[in-house]
Each structure stands twice: as structure tokens, then as C-alpha cells.
Design a protein around this motif. Structure first.
Motif, PDB file in Angstrom:
ATOM      1  N   ARG A  14      53.824 -40.470  -1.123  1.00 40.17           N
ATOM      2  CA  ARG A  14      53.518 -41.783  -1.364  1.00 40.17           C
ATOM      3  C   ARG A  14      54.233 -42.640  -0.449  1.00 40.17           C
ATOM      4  O   ARG A  14      55.370 -42.177   0.101  1.00 40.17           O
ATOM      5  N   THR A  16      55.804 -46.768   0.833  1.00 44.40           N
ATOM      6  CA  THR A  16      56.006 -47.856   0.276  1.00 44.40           C
ATOM      7  C   THR A  16      54.963 -48.894   0.562  1.00 44.40           C
ATOM      8  O   THR A  16      54.230 -48.625   1.765  1.00 44.40           O
ATOM      9  N   GLU A  17      54.845 -50.030   0.252  1.00 45.26           N
ATOM     10  CA  GLU A  17      53.769 -51.020   0.634  1.00 45.26           C
ATOM     11  C   GLU A  17      54.287 -51.457   1.809  1.00 45.26           C
ATOM     12  O   GLU A  17      53.214 -51.585   3.025  1.00 45.26           O
ATOM     13  N   ARG A  18      55.339 -51.393   2.444  1.00 47.30           N
ATOM     14  CA  ARG A  18      55.981 -51.907   3.659  1.00 47.30           C
ATOM     15  C   ARG A  18      55.535 -50.863   4.578  1.00 47.30           C
ATOM     16  O   ARG A  18      55.179 -50.859   5.888  1.00 47.30           O
ATOM     17  N   GLN A  20      53.274 -48.746   4.502  1.00 48.83           N
ATOM     18  CA  GLN A  20      51.856 -48.853   4.575  1.00 48.83           C
ATOM     19  C   GLN A  20      51.240 -49.991   5.448  1.00 48.83           C
ATOM     20  O   GLN A  20      50.444 -49.826   6.449  1.00 48.83           O
ATOM     21  N   GLU A  21      51.905 -51.051   5.436  1.00 49.70           N
ATOM     22  CA  GLU A  21      51.530 -52.341   6.189  1.00 49.70           C
ATOM     23  C   GLU A  21      51.952 -52.110   7.688  1.00 49.70           C
ATOM     24  O   GLU A  21      51.078 -52.320   8.579  1.00 49.70           O
TER      25      GLU A  21
END
Length: 77
Positions: A14, A16-18, A20-21
Motif C-alpha cells: 500500500r 499513500t496518495e502522496r 503515488q503522486e
């Protein structure tokens, strides 16, 4: 058994969104400075996101981290 262990680990990865960005922008050829400007963060924060993602994925550099994230469908473009 080894294949099962690898598949199980891949399913539990997994980011985090950050994280991934930052990996998405890196995949598009952006530097940490570029990504920091785009996301409104400091370069150090961007580097920290890369370090965290690399630790989670068990990789040693940005290219390997981006490739592994793609392979495990953790990021898309």
C-alpha cells in the motif's frame, strides 16, 4: 510456496496518495524540485515520500521504485 509468499506480499503493498503522486510525476520525468513545485511541497518532503515508497516496496532507487509500483498496479499514468 515462494510464489505464494510473493503474491501475498504484492497484495498487501500500500502506498499513500502522496507517495503515488510523487511516483507518477517521477515516471513522467519530473525531478524532486519539479514535483515539489507542482504539489506545493518542499523538496525534502518529496524526497521523504520517495524514501517511504522505496522502503515499502523494498527497492533501492527511484527507477526501481517506479517500475515496481507499475508492476504491482500501485500507480498508473
Amino acid at each position: 510456496e515462494l510464489c505464494h509468499d510473493i503474491m501475498t506480499r504484492a497484495q498487501t503493498l500500500r502506498l499513500t496518495e502522496r507517495e503515488q503522486e510523487t511516483l507518477r510525476w517521477a515516471a513522467l520525468g519530473k525531478t524532486s524540485d519539479d514535483i515539489a513545485d507542482i504539489l506545493g511541497l518542499t523538496k525534502r518532503t518529496v524526497d521523504q515520500h520517495f524514501e517511504n515508497a522505496a522502503r515499502k516496496l523494498g527497492t533501492v532507487n527511484r527507477v526501481q521504485t517506479v517500475v515496481k509500483a507499475f508492476r504491482h498496479n500501485l500507480i498508473t499514468l
